[in-house]
Design an enzyme around this catalytic site. Structure first.
Site, PDB file in Angstrom:
ATOM      1  N   SER A 175      36.268  45.968  45.140  1.00  0.00           N
ATOM      2  CA  SER A 175      35.390  45.629  44.016  1.00  0.00           C
ATOM      3  C   SER A 175      35.906  44.468  43.175  1.00  0.00           C
ATOM      4  CB  SER A 175      35.187  46.850  43.114  1.00  0.00           C
ATOM      5  OG  SER A 175      36.372  47.176  42.423  1.00  0.00           O
ATOM      6  N   LYS A 197      38.790  46.818  36.541  1.00  0.00           N
ATOM      7  CA  LYS A 197      37.688  45.858  36.422  1.00  0.00           C
ATOM      8  C   LYS A 197      38.094  44.765  35.435  1.00  0.00           C
ATOM      9  CE  LYS A 197      34.983  48.616  38.868  1.00  0.00           C
ATOM     10  NZ  LYS A 197      34.656  48.315  40.269  1.00  0.00           N
TER      11      LYS A 197
END
Length: 216
Positions: free
Chosen positions: A55, A98
């Site tokens: 990701s 993230k």
């Protein structure tokens, strides 16, 4: 004479045994100290993490290993562009990684694969993105609550991030309506675990200089 020699020999042997015991105890004490120090570092200072998904590619690749600092946000708040480790809002037993895009109080608009902060006409210059962003990339607006952060993966076409967590919370039965699920969109200050500092496997690379942009 012979008795004196025997006594002397026994005394030397006792001293040698005593010295060996002291040396063994010294090594044991040092080992215990090292173990305690490493435990404290891992528990309170350092995060040693393996990234299991793609990701954050290409910035962080699948199975890369990295070091984060737990104390980075003890006295300071995240900056836009920081790569952070945090408890996944929908299931806090899982740690996610993230990039911070929206800060507390920000408005975040996503239009045609570009991000606009606080109504700016100029989008963020996201030179860390490796491919065209085509999935979930348009007509999105977020107002970031105080004490919260809006985060996205660098692999925008394959990242479960702030864009989808409200839906995941509803699917998990944590909320009945989109309004109730909205709070799961954001990472709270309490959920932050630390700041990613550098990768050390499969190659060494700093992670603190991957985003430099001006939104003013």
């Amino acid at each position: 004479m012979e008795q004196d020699l025997n006594k002397t020999s026994q005394s030397i042997e006792k001293n040698l045994r005593r010295e060996r015991r002291r040396e063994v105890f010294s090594w044991i004490r040092m080992l215990v100290i090292v173990v305690v120090v490493v435990f404290l570092l891992m528990r309170f200072v350092i995060i040693n993490a393996r990234v299991p998904s793609g990701s954050m590619e290409p910035t962080i690749m699948t199975n890369d290993r990295l070091i984060g600092f737990r104390f980075s946000y003890w006295f300071n708040e995240p900056d836009r562009g920081d790569i952070v480790l945090f408890k996944y809002p929908v299931d806090e037993s899982i740690i996610y990684i993230k990039r911070v895009i929206g800060l507390p109080g920000d408005s975040v608009d996503i239009r045609d694969g570009k991000i606009y902060i606080n109504g700016s006409d100029t989008p963020l210059d996201e030179n860390y993105l490796d491919e065209e962003w085509y999935w979930d990339n348009d007509g999105l607006h977020y107002d970031v609550p105080e004490g919260c952060y809006f985060v996205l993966g660098d692999n925008r076409n394959n990242s479960a991030d702030s864009r989808v967590w409200a839906s995941e919370a509803m699917y998990a039965g944590l909320a009945d309506t989109p309004e109730e699920a909205l709070k799961y969109t954001y990472v709270t200050q309490r959920e932050l675990r630390g700041k990613a500092i550098f990768k050390y496997y499969r190659n060494f690379e700093l992670l603190t200089n991957t985003a430099v942009y001006d939104t003013k």
